[in-house]
Design a protein around this motif. Structure first.
Motif, mmCIF file in Angstrom:
data_model
loop_
_atom_site.group_PDB
_atom_site.id
_atom_site.type_symbol
_atom_site.label_atom_id
_atom_site.label_comp_id
_atom_site.label_asym_id
_atom_site.label_seq_id
_atom_site.Cartn_x
_atom_site.Cartn_y
_atom_site.Cartn_z
ATOM 1 N N ARG A 23 42.070 46.451 50.693
ATOM 2 C CA ARG A 23 43.413 46.507 50.116
ATOM 3 C C ARG A 23 44.466 46.306 51.199
ATOM 4 N NH1 ARG A 23 45.615 50.655 47.352
ATOM 5 N NH2 ARG A 23 44.447 52.213 48.525
ATOM 6 N N LYS B 158 44.160 44.474 53.666
ATOM 7 C CA LYS B 158 44.227 43.041 53.972
ATOM 8 C C LYS B 158 45.015 42.311 52.908
ATOM 9 C CE LYS B 158 39.954 41.450 55.320
ATOM 10 N NZ LYS B 158 38.479 41.526 55.178
ATOM 11 N N ARG B 159 45.456 43.046 51.883
ATOM 12 C CA ARG B 159 46.288 42.512 50.789
ATOM 13 C C ARG B 159 45.554 41.409 50.049
ATOM 14 N NH1 ARG B 159 49.721 46.732 51.372
ATOM 15 N NH2 ARG B 159 49.720 47.127 53.595
ATOM 16 N N LEU B 160 44.257 41.612 49.779
ATOM 17 C CA LEU B 160 43.515 40.638 48.993
ATOM 18 C C LEU B 160 43.856 40.851 47.520
ATOM 19 C CD1 LEU B 160 40.062 41.083 50.726
ATOM 20 C CD2 LEU B 160 41.767 39.334 51.181
ATOM 21 N N PRO B 161 43.742 39.811 46.692
ATOM 22 C CA PRO B 161 43.982 39.982 45.256
ATOM 23 C C PRO B 161 42.970 40.961 44.666
ATOM 24 C CG PRO B 161 43.774 37.661 45.844
ATOM 25 C CD PRO B 161 43.422 38.429 47.058
ATOM 26 N N ARG C 279 39.412 39.876 43.932
ATOM 27 C CA ARG C 279 38.588 39.687 45.111
ATOM 28 C C ARG C 279 38.155 41.042 45.689
ATOM 29 N NH1 ARG C 279 37.529 35.289 48.305
ATOM 30 N NH2 ARG C 279 36.645 35.883 50.300
ATOM 31 N N ARG D 133 34.314 40.809 45.205
ATOM 32 C CA ARG D 133 33.684 40.355 46.449
ATOM 33 C C ARG D 133 33.303 41.538 47.343
ATOM 34 N NH1 ARG D 133 30.916 38.791 49.576
ATOM 35 N NH2 ARG D 133 31.016 37.117 51.104
ATOM 36 N N HIS D 134 34.211 42.531 47.433
ATOM 37 C CA HIS D 134 33.933 43.662 48.322
ATOM 38 C C HIS D 134 33.233 44.807 47.615
ATOM 39 C CE1 HIS D 134 36.183 42.500 52.025
ATOM 40 N NE2 HIS D 134 36.711 41.652 51.169
ATOM 41 N N GLY D 135 33.620 45.051 46.355
ATOM 42 C CA GLY D 135 33.063 46.202 45.654
ATOM 43 C C GLY D 135 31.703 45.942 45.043
#
Lengths: 833, 341
Positions: free
Chosen positions: B242, B244-247, B250, B254-256
């Protein structure tokens, strides 16, 4: 157990489940007595009758009353379920206990067998057993019991292993507590709770399993009948008399739900949601609170924060974690925020970075970054704006990188999302940034996963991630706390270099004022959610006026600190957030507090006062305790996760040789700890440790562990823990032990009243130190005793030699006359190899 | 599951970070890891085969007399004993058993005298259809539902949704598949007559059996996925994502997702095994001619060759499923892949 009962009845679900359980048990007792006559009365003329006033569930093929039969069947259904669970426990628990207590080799063999057994479906196992001993109730009970046993075995084994690896079991072992007592008092007592919960749910599982077997005709057979059998009878007539199937089916469903709900309630599955009405009210009231319109005038500062407030809703109203913080950072400036844990420093920067999550509520008069007000920006624009201009580095590099993604992907995605770079472009930039933060062979490193990086390298990678765009501000929240001292220095130097070369401003948060003094130009001191002092680092020693700032400065040990005086500590603890005093929050701990402090809402200039560390003078005699190992081979055989094998130690994070050496005093292998010494000898008081009996060894060497909370059994009183050590040593007659416990507690400056209390209620490190009883001069071996408590509690006991393992040289030098440096290959090996 | 096998499977030299690829000789990590998994599968199947072989030997008394009943003539009992090979020495029986099983000759049914392989051929398709459909439905439902509810209720958000979810899945998970099946029969036989409730006459006859198995297992898995989601969302790397201010998509997908799947599969992988045995019960309720109905019939009539064969087949299916889960875990979690789990 009383606590669990309270938990059960504290929720509606729990109460309903408990009442239903009592009803079921009553039914099982009286059912066969009252209704067995009706249940057995055959009347073929009335076969397959639909439900009526006389036969609520209708009748079966012989005209017997299905309702009476369902009630009577309660006893057999419940009893078989309890019997099957009992078999599972009797078979499983001892197996798991044995596997966990005796060595890693047995454990891993056990695990591979149990893992296959547990993955094997219970129904097939039960059918197998049923085939062998014959179809019927005993076959079904034994089958389900055997099928569930591996679950108990594995649960017991993992629970025991986790308890055995805790420091308090190690501590009890070092004290020479006999094995029988170790298992009963320290291990079983601490694994019993989850086992009881599982046993509750397993009665439900067994009930359903046996019902399924009976339903298929593989369990109870006529003339015996249980709910499962009745259900299959009822199914035959489902078109004409559905109640005959629904009745017993409902009983099975209700009992299954009762047992699983009970298990869940006891396990606290319903306890963790903060959905109490009061909490909800507070949260809603906070969310409704009118947001003040932020001031519109543009700011010249890079970061300009005015009157920042962060509140968390709780049962007792709003907890104000940050109470009006104002902060300014100029472009390229290095500012540090210092304060004890809980002072609100992390929450403040998280709020500034717009990362505070529900249910916390953030308000501020101004929250401007690069001249733009953040709180009024549209979310998508703010995401892009902050993504390119603000970088964050967090405390724990071990957990901050996504373990399932390659380092390269984690770095590259920043620029792919924010600058729209193509994959190769982003990759090239990532390699470039990795090289910039001093990681060699960057191209290769990009393809690796975080677990292949050492702690220091992960923190470098985190910083590189922040540099993917061109940040104007880097917020570093305790970036070096989780790292070893040597690595700390490198990371701080790296931050300084970035500030110098890229011109990014740095906001560094630390609880260590010396770290801030080394890096920053300006320091902001926070206490209990407010800024108590804000001054240039250059004038820290000279011009700091708030007593809290001065106390922080005074409690920093350095190599030059006089070892013969006590470390300066700040007595007391910070006030809790739901009970903040009206005036200066530090007043209750302050040596200079006057009546005015209780009223003053803000901090004017304080009258300068001479600051002198409090405490008594104590003579310490230290002597090095000899400990040799062949230097050409690592002394450890296992890395932190305790896996064996030569060469493993190379990659362990924080130089485990240090801890292992000290830990070797207890030279038996334990769960997740290093194995026995395989080279070199350890002598204490002229005798080799390995040759000594447990009692003799305990007399010579005692341990003080790193984590005071882990090293005290949470289920024993402090007095009981200390007394146990005295008993194990067998030096004092039983009636003198109570007096000795009092004496030992006083020796480490603890109130004798603590003897009755549980460790959770006591200053743990001190209590831990006092457990090593002192008949003849023992050598307490400490493993980083002061690392987790905020202030130094390490005070060497008189008349005994100490061997103190610490990662910080000043701490070691304070305690010890001759510090030895452990050949720490941990950090260099990973970078150079 | 992964940790333990990692301990069994790993070899010392695979430890330590390596900058350059492994030098010669040693096979790559994933080959060794897959090798260990296969070896474990082979050992497990061997154990299942041996146990089912010993099953008949364990039965107290004369198994054939038990099967044929007290009225059967002694000559018939003797004939069947010879047919089962029970007059041979134990070792010879064991070798013969292996030889037959490996060549796909499962022997003849004690009752019908038909080869068991014919019975299996006729029925395996129905069973496989139910199992595969249930597995798919369980996985899709639990991952989607668990992730959505997990994100929606994270950190005390929407307490009502969370309570409702916990209650609903708790009840659904506590209902055994045979009960759900009976309930469905009642609903669709008595109230709505949309789907057939007995036999395997067409595609729609698999709807109710699949539903009966999926309801409970999806509820259990969904809870596991939701609690794994809650744990994963609290991890530092999610905060970093978060920061990194990703949408949002994503951040969660992508991460979770990979991380929560690792946790959920480790915890809930066993649940998928019960889907395979669920078919035994459910086939009986819906009167579907599959392996499950055949197994229960054979158990009641003590038709040992049929029991042995179907048990071996179902057990192997579970073991293979576990192997697949293990492989999936290895692919999702780079740590377990390295260490040969």
């Amino acid at each position: 157990m009383r606590r669990q009962l309270r938990t059960v009845f504290s929720t509606v679900t729990g109460s309903v489940a408990a009442v239903l359980l009592v009803l079921l048990v009553l039914l099982a007792i009286v059912g066969p007595i009252v209704w067995s006559g009706r249940a057995g009365a055959i009347d073929v003329a009335k076969a397959w009758q639909p439900p009526s006033g006389e036969h609520w569930f209708g009748t079966d093929e012989l005209g017997r009353d299905m309702f009476a039969r369902s009630l009577v069947a309660t006893r057999l259904s419940l009893l078989s379920a309890v019997a099957a669970s009992a078999i599972a426990i009797v078979l499983g628990v001892p197996t798991g206990l044995l596997a966990a207590m005796f060595g890693p080799r047995l454990t891993s063999a056990f695990q591979s067998v149990v893992n296959v057994a547990i993955a094997f479906p219970a129904l097939l196992t039960a059918m197998f057993v049923g085939t062998v001993i014959g179809i019927g109730v005993p076959g079904a009970i034994l089958g389900v019991g055997i099928a569930l046993a591996p679950m108990f075995a594995r649960l017991t084994q993992t629970l025991t292993a986790s308890v055995v690896s805790l420091d308090y079991v190690a501590a009890a072992r070092t004290m020479g507590v006999p094995l029988r007592r170790l298992v009963g008092r320290h291990v079983l007592a601490n694994v019993a709770e989850p086992l009881i919960i599982t046993a509750t749910t397993s009665v439900g599982t067994s009930l359903l399993g046996i019902s399924a077997l009976s339903f298929l005709g593989l369990g109870a057979r006529p003339p015996q009948y249980d709910w499962g059998g009745l259900l299959s009878t009822g199914l035959k007539a489902i078109y004409t008399s559905p109640m005959a199937a629904i009745g017993p089916g409902a009983l099975i469903a209700v009992s299954g739900i009762v047992f699983s709900l009970l298990g869940e309630v006891v396990a606290g599955a319903f306890g963790d949601n903060q959905s109490s009405r009061r909490f909800g009210r507070v949260a809603r009231a906070m969310a409704r609170r009118r947001r003040r319109a932020p001031s519109a005038s543009p700011s010249d500062f890079l970061l300009d924060v005015r009157d920042l407030r962060v509140g968390f809703p709780s049962e007792n109203g709003e907890l104000p974690a940050v109470r009006g913080v104002s902060l300014r950072v100029a472009a390229g400036e290095r500012v540090g925020i210092v304060g004890e844990s809980g002072s609100g420093k992390s929450v403040s920067v998280m709020a500034i970075a717009q990362l505070v999550e529900h249910p916390a509520v953030v308000t501020a008069d101004r929250l401007s970054f690069l001249g733009t007000e953040l709180s009024t920006m549209a979310p998508a624009a703010r995401r892009r704006f902050l993504g390119t201009n603000l970088a964050m580095v967090f405390q724990n590099p071990m957990s901050s990188l996504n373990p399932a993604m390659r380092i390269g992907a984690q770095l590259a995605e920043v620029s792919r999302v924010h600058s729209g770079l193509s994959r190769p472009e982003a990759r090239a930039r990532a390699a470039d940034r990795l090289a910039e933060v001093g990681i060699a062979e960057a191209g290769h490193r990009l393809r690796q996963y975080p677990h292949e990086f050492s702690g220091g390298m992960r923190q470098r990678a985190m910083i590189a991630m922040g540099l993917m765009e061109t940040p104007r501000l880097i917020i570093a929240d305790e970036p070096t706390t989780a790292l070893d001292v040597t690595v700390q220095r490198q990371i701080l130097d790296l931050l300084l270099a970035i500030n110098r070369d890229a011109g990014a401003a740095i906001l560094l948060i630390s609880h260590d004022i010396s770290v801030i003094a080394n890096v920053c130009e300006r320091v902001v001191v926070m206490y209990a959610g407010v800024v108590v002092e804000d001054l240039p680092v250059a004038s820290l020693l000279r011009a700091a006026v708030h007593p809290y700032t001065r106390a922080l400065i005074a409690s920093v040990p350095d190599m030059a600190t006089d070892r013969s005086t006590d470390l300066a500590t700040i007595p007391g603890r910070p006030p809790s957030l739901d009970d903040l005093p009206a005036g200066c929050p530090f007043a209750s701990r302050c040596a200079f507090a006057t009546d005015r402090c209780a009223e003053m809402p803000r901090w004017p200039r304080w009258p300068t006062a001479t600051w002198r560390p409090a405490g008594t003078h104590r003579e310490v005699h230290c002597e090095r305790w000899s400990c040799r190992a062949r230097p050409d081979r690592p002394v450890w055989r296992a890395d932190r996760r305790g896996r064996r094998g030569p060469g493993r130690g190379r990659r362990a994070g924080a130089g485990p040789g240090r801890r292992v050496r000290v830990g070797q005093v207890d030279d038996r292998p334990r769960g997740a700890r290093p194995g026995p010494v395989h080279a070199g000898t350890i002598t204490a008081g002229g005798q080799e440790v390995r040759r000594l009996s447990a009692r003799d060894r305990a007399r010579r060497v005692q341990m003080i562990f790193q984590d005071p909370f882990g090293s005290l059994n949470p289920r024993m009183s402090v007095g009981g823990i200390i007394r146990e050590g005295l008993e194990a040593l067998g030096e004092l007659p039983a009636r003198e032990r109570a007096a000795e416990v009092t004496r030992l507690l006083e020796l480490v400056s603890l109130s004798p009243d603590l003897a009755q209390r549980l460790p959770a209620a006591s200053p743990a490190a001190s209590a831990s130190a006092s457990r090593s009883p002192a008949p003849s001069p023992p050598a307490p071996a400490c493993s980083s005793p002061t690392r987790s408590p905020p202030r130094s509690t390490c005070r060497c006991r008189p008349r005994c030699s100490t061997c103190c393992a610490a990662s910080s040289p000043p701490n070691a030098s304070r305690c010890c006359s001759s510090p030895t440096t452990s050949p720490s290959s941990a950090t260099s090996a990973t970078t150079s190899r | 599951m992964t940790t333990s096998t990692a301990e069994v499977g790993e070899s010392p030299a695979s430890a330590g970070p390596r900058l350059r690829p492994a030098r010669g000789r040693r096979a790559p990590a994933w080959v060794r890891s897959a090798g260990w998994k296969l070896l474990r599968l082979v050992i497990s199947i061997w154990a299942v085969l041996t146990l089912t072989f010993l099953m008949i030997q364990f039965i107290p008394g004369d198994p054939v007399r038990l099967a044929l009943g007290p009225d059967a003539p002694a000559s018939l009992v003797e004939e069947r004993r010879q047919q089962l090979g029970l007059d041979q020495p134990l070792v010879a029986q064991y070798l013969d058993y292996w030889g037959r099983m490996l060549t796909g000759d499962f022997g003849d049914s004690l009752l019908s005298q038909q080869p068991v392989s014919l019975l299996v051929e006729a029925r395996i398709a129905n069973t496989a259809t139910i199992v595969v459909l249930s597995l798919l439905a369980t996985s899709v439902l639990s991952i989607l539902g668990g992730l959505l509810v997990g994100v929606a209720t994270h950190r005390g958000r929407r307490p009502m949704l969370k309570t409702g979810f916990t209650m609903a899945t708790g009840v659904a998970a506590a209902l055994p598949d045979f009960l759900v099946a009976v309930g469905l029969v009642f609903l669709f036989a008595v109230t709505f007559t949309v789907f057939p409730v007995a036999g395997a006459s067409g595609a729609d006859s698999f709807v109710l059996p699949t539903l009966a198995i999926t309801l409970g297992s999806a509820a259990t898995m969904m809870r596991v996925v939701r609690s794994s989601t809650a744990v994963v969302l609290d991890q530092d790397y999610m905060l970093v994502a978060r920061a990194k201010r990703l949408p949002a998509a994503r951040v969660y997908l992508r991460h979770g997702l990979p991380n929560l799947l690792t946790a959920a599969l480790t915890l809930g992988g066993l649940q998928l095994g019960t889907v395979v045995t669920g078919t035994i019960v459910v086939e009986n309720v819906f009167a579907i001619p599959g392996l499950g109905t055949a197994l229960v019939q054979a158990l009641i009539t003590r038709d040992y060759p049929v029991v042995q064969t179907i048990m071996v087949l179902l057990a192997s299916a579970v073991l293979v499923l576990n192997l697949l889960i293990d492989v999936a875990l290895g692919a999702l979690d780079p740590r377990s892949k390295r260490q040969g789990g």
